[in-house]
Design a protein around this motif. Structure first.
Motif, PDB file in Angstrom:
ATOM      1  N   PRO A  11       0.784  -1.352   0.003  1.00 50.00           N
ATOM      2  CA  PRO A  11       0.228   0.005   0.071  1.00 50.00           C
ATOM      3  C   PRO A  11       0.991   1.338  -0.005  1.00 50.00           C
ATOM      4  CG  PRO A  11      -0.768  -1.555   1.820  1.00 50.00           C
ATOM      5  CD  PRO A  11       0.600  -2.113   1.022  1.00 50.00           C
ATOM      6  N   VAL A  12       0.261   2.231  -0.593  1.00 50.58           N
ATOM      7  CA  VAL A  12       1.031   3.672  -0.586  1.00 50.58           C
ATOM      8  C   VAL A  12       0.338   4.574   0.049  1.00 50.58           C
ATOM      9  CG1 VAL A  12       1.994   3.003  -2.719  1.00 50.58           C
ATOM     10  CG2 VAL A  12      -0.164   4.473  -2.839  1.00 50.58           C
ATOM     11  N   ALA A  13       1.068   5.470   0.678  1.00 47.73           N
ATOM     12  CA  ALA A  13       0.471   6.824   1.437  1.00 47.73           C
ATOM     13  C   ALA A  13      -0.243   7.603   0.362  1.00 47.73           C
ATOM     14  CB  ALA A  13       1.445   7.743   2.354  1.00 47.73           C
ATOM     15  N   THR A  50       6.396   7.965  -6.303  1.00 46.81           N
ATOM     16  CA  THR A  50       7.096   8.730  -5.507  1.00 46.81           C
ATOM     17  C   THR A  50       7.638   8.355  -4.332  1.00 46.81           C
ATOM     18  OG1 THR A  50       5.999  10.488  -6.628  1.00 46.81           O
ATOM     19  CG2 THR A  50       6.639  10.956  -4.414  1.00 46.81           C
ATOM     20  N   ARG A  51       6.736   7.612  -3.515  1.00 42.22           N
ATOM     21  CA  ARG A  51       7.091   7.144  -2.233  1.00 42.22           C
ATOM     22  C   ARG A  51       8.073   6.166  -2.238  1.00 42.22           C
ATOM     23  NH1 ARG A  51       5.850   7.098   2.934  1.00 42.22           N
ATOM     24  NH2 ARG A  51       3.997   8.369   2.816  1.00 42.22           N
ATOM     25  N   GLU A  79       4.984  15.224   4.955  1.00 46.08           N
ATOM     26  CA  GLU A  79       6.058  14.047   5.453  1.00 46.08           C
ATOM     27  C   GLU A  79       7.404  14.255   4.923  1.00 46.08           C
ATOM     28  OE1 GLU A  79       5.906   9.160   5.450  1.00 46.08           O
ATOM     29  OE2 GLU A  79       4.528  10.528   4.571  1.00 46.08           O
ATOM     30  N   PHE A  80       7.748  14.373   3.687  1.00 45.07           N
ATOM     31  CA  PHE A  80       9.125  14.438   3.042  1.00 45.07           C
ATOM     32  C   PHE A  80       9.551  15.981   3.183  1.00 45.07           C
ATOM     33  CE2 PHE A  80       7.511  10.428   2.039  1.00 45.07           C
ATOM     34  CZ  PHE A  80       8.652   9.468   2.177  1.00 45.07           C
ATOM     35  N   THR A  85       8.286  17.969  -4.203  1.00 48.67           N
ATOM     36  CA  THR A  85       7.676  19.035  -5.017  1.00 48.67           C
ATOM     37  C   THR A  85       6.510  18.680  -5.688  1.00 48.67           C
ATOM     38  OG1 THR A  85       9.706  20.560  -4.947  1.00 48.67           O
ATOM     39  CG2 THR A  85       7.785  21.204  -6.244  1.00 48.67           C
ATOM     40  N   LEU A  86       5.379  19.013  -5.341  1.00 48.38           N
ATOM     41  CA  LEU A  86       4.015  18.576  -6.041  1.00 48.38           C
ATOM     42  C   LEU A  86       3.517  19.525  -6.757  1.00 48.38           C
ATOM     43  CD1 LEU A  86       2.281  16.186  -6.422  1.00 48.38           C
ATOM     44  CD2 LEU A  86       1.066  16.807  -4.373  1.00 48.38           C
ATOM     45  N   VAL A  87       3.531  19.397  -8.175  1.00 45.83           N
ATOM     46  CA  VAL A  87       2.981  20.428  -8.988  1.00 45.83           C
ATOM     47  C   VAL A  87       1.704  20.046  -9.602  1.00 45.83           C
ATOM     48  CG1 VAL A  87       3.926  21.700 -11.057  1.00 45.83           C
ATOM     49  CG2 VAL A  87       5.522  20.912  -9.424  1.00 45.83           C
ATOM     50  N   PRO A  88       0.789  21.073  -9.691  1.00 43.07           N
ATOM     51  CA  PRO A  88      -0.386  20.922 -10.709  1.00 43.07           C
ATOM     52  C   PRO A  88      -0.039  20.983 -12.103  1.00 43.07           C
ATOM     53  CG  PRO A  88      -0.649  22.920  -9.590  1.00 43.07           C
ATOM     54  CD  PRO A  88       0.603  22.146  -8.973  1.00 43.07           C
ATOM     55  N   GLY A  89      -0.321  20.271 -12.918  1.00 44.85           N
ATOM     56  CA  GLY A  89      -0.062  20.478 -14.305  1.00 44.85           C
ATOM     57  C   GLY A  89      -0.197  19.061 -15.160  1.00 44.85           C
ATOM     58  N   ARG A  90       0.220  19.247 -16.538  1.00 42.50           N
ATOM     59  CA  ARG A  90       0.264  18.147 -17.179  1.00 42.50           C
ATOM     60  C   ARG A  90       1.893  17.570 -17.518  1.00 42.50           C
ATOM     61  NH1 ARG A  90      -4.080  18.707 -22.358  1.00 42.50           N
ATOM     62  NH2 ARG A  90      -5.698  19.187 -20.940  1.00 42.50           N
ATOM     63  N   PHE A  91       1.891  16.161 -17.769  1.00 46.20           N
ATOM     64  CA  PHE A  91       3.080  15.802 -17.763  1.00 46.20           C
ATOM     65  C   PHE A  91       3.804  15.983 -19.179  1.00 46.20           C
ATOM     66  CE2 PHE A  91       0.805  11.398 -18.515  1.00 46.20           C
ATOM     67  CZ  PHE A  91       0.974  11.484 -19.835  1.00 46.20           C
TER      68      PHE A  91
END
Length: 345
Positions: A11-13, A50-51, A79-80, A85-91
């Motif tokens: 499982p992942v957070a 990511t985790r 937590e980290f 860095t978490l970014v809203p947007g398209r890959f």
């Protein structure tokens, strides 16, 4: 895309226990992240990859176009602290997002192209043909919805969308049935459409796959411009990877897998920019070497634990020191379909 991009290991957070990343060990082996390096996760989802990458000591710039994923990922950011860095947007713009986070060049890029189980399991997102909800399917929760497409697009183009993107052999019959039904009442709910498709083409005895699977797949891919996004994301990864940087891509559908396969085949060979009859044409040096021989697929144990992983394939490459190629005009086999706006929707 079709299998769902979360399934198969611990499982992942960032979400319920069911949200677990496909081919996790194989992806980490392909990326080889190390402490102090920076990896771009272009499809954050529930944060499974990511985790795991953060667990190696590497830093992560994670991108997701779904506002819910960005919202739910804030606990992991805290937590980290300083390493995620978490970014809203398209890959498709992952190089721009990386630069915005202070990294012009990165050590690795991972793309997990399947739809998130979170999106499928939430009826109000409109991705599921098994649960009733608004006929939506928009990852960004903005722009034209699946209902808009079904109700407004010309019948001939609707047939092409279902036939090409869904690889549905009965696309013409489904399109005709939709066109006839929408004259009386526009489609607004997922089960309205799913039931119509089932009545139109029937359900084969003993077949577990729902008759509407391919139609829903086609609409989702179209609404979110998914194949074009893949093409642009591969070019963006090429631009922002350091020499020796690694690209790992997990696909779930033949159309997207063909795009990734063709990209790596093109980039891993010396390619002439002109005709064989024009020896003076520039020769384009390889921008990647293969990190894997062919594609890696999940083992029997992973598929048994998570049936959604059954169609997953991992392909990977290693960036050379040669400059990126101009990919502005290539589509790498992505179908040429008009946009909703072009069709007057």
């Amino acid at each position: 895309m079709m299998a769902g991009r979360e399934g198969g290991k611990p499982p992942v957070a960032g979400g319920p226990a069911r949200h677990i990343p496909v081919l996790l060990d194989e992806v980490l082996a392909a990326l080889q992240p190390k402490a102090g390096e920076t990896i771009v996760d272009g499809t954050f989802g529930a944060g499974g990859y990511t985790r795991a990458i953060l667990g190696t000591g590497a830093n992560v710039i994670a991108v997701d176009r779904d506002p819910n994923a960005i919202r739910d990922g804030q606990a992991m950011v805290a937590e980290f602290s300083g390493r995620l860095t978490l970014v809203p947007g398209r890959f498709s713009e992952l190089d721009t997002h990386a630069a915005g986070a202070g990294q012009l060049l990165v050590d690795g890029v991972v793309l997990d192209l399947g739809i998130s189980s979170m999106q499928v399991d939430e009826a109000n997102r409109g991705f599921s043909f098994r649960q009733d909800g608004p006929l939506d399917m928009r990852m960004e929760q903005a722009g034209p919805s699946a209902a808009d497409v079904v109700n407004e697009i010309d019948g001939r183009e609707l047939t092409r969308i279902i036939g090409i993107l869904g690889e549905e052999k009965r696309a013409s019959a489904i399109s005709r049935a939709i066109q006839e039904a929408r004259k009386t009442k526009p489609f607004s709910r997922t089960l309205e459409l799913a039931d119509l498709v089932e009545r139109t083409i029937g359900r084969k005895p003993g077949k577990a796959t729902h008759p509407a699977t391919k139609t829903f797949q086609a609409l989702r891919i179209y609404v979110n411009s998914e194949l074009g996004e893949v093409v642009e994301a591969l070019a963006a990864a090429e631009r922002c990877l350091k020499p020796g940087g690694r690209l790992a891509v997990v696909t779930f559908h033949s159309l997207e897998d063909r795009i990734v396969k063709r990209f790596l085949a093109e980039r891993c060979r010396v390619h002439s920019g002109g005709s064989r009859h024009l020896p003076e044409a520039d020769v384009l040096p390889p921008t990647f070497t293969f990190a894997l021989k062919g594609a890696v697929e999940p083992g029997e144990a992973e598929v048994a634990a998570n049936p959604r992983a059954r169609s997953a394939r991992l392909r990977a490459g290693i960036r050379t020191e040669n400059p990126p190629r101009d990919g502005a005009r290539e589509n790498l086999g992505a179908p040429n379909l008009p946009t909703f706006q072009t069709l007057g929707g």
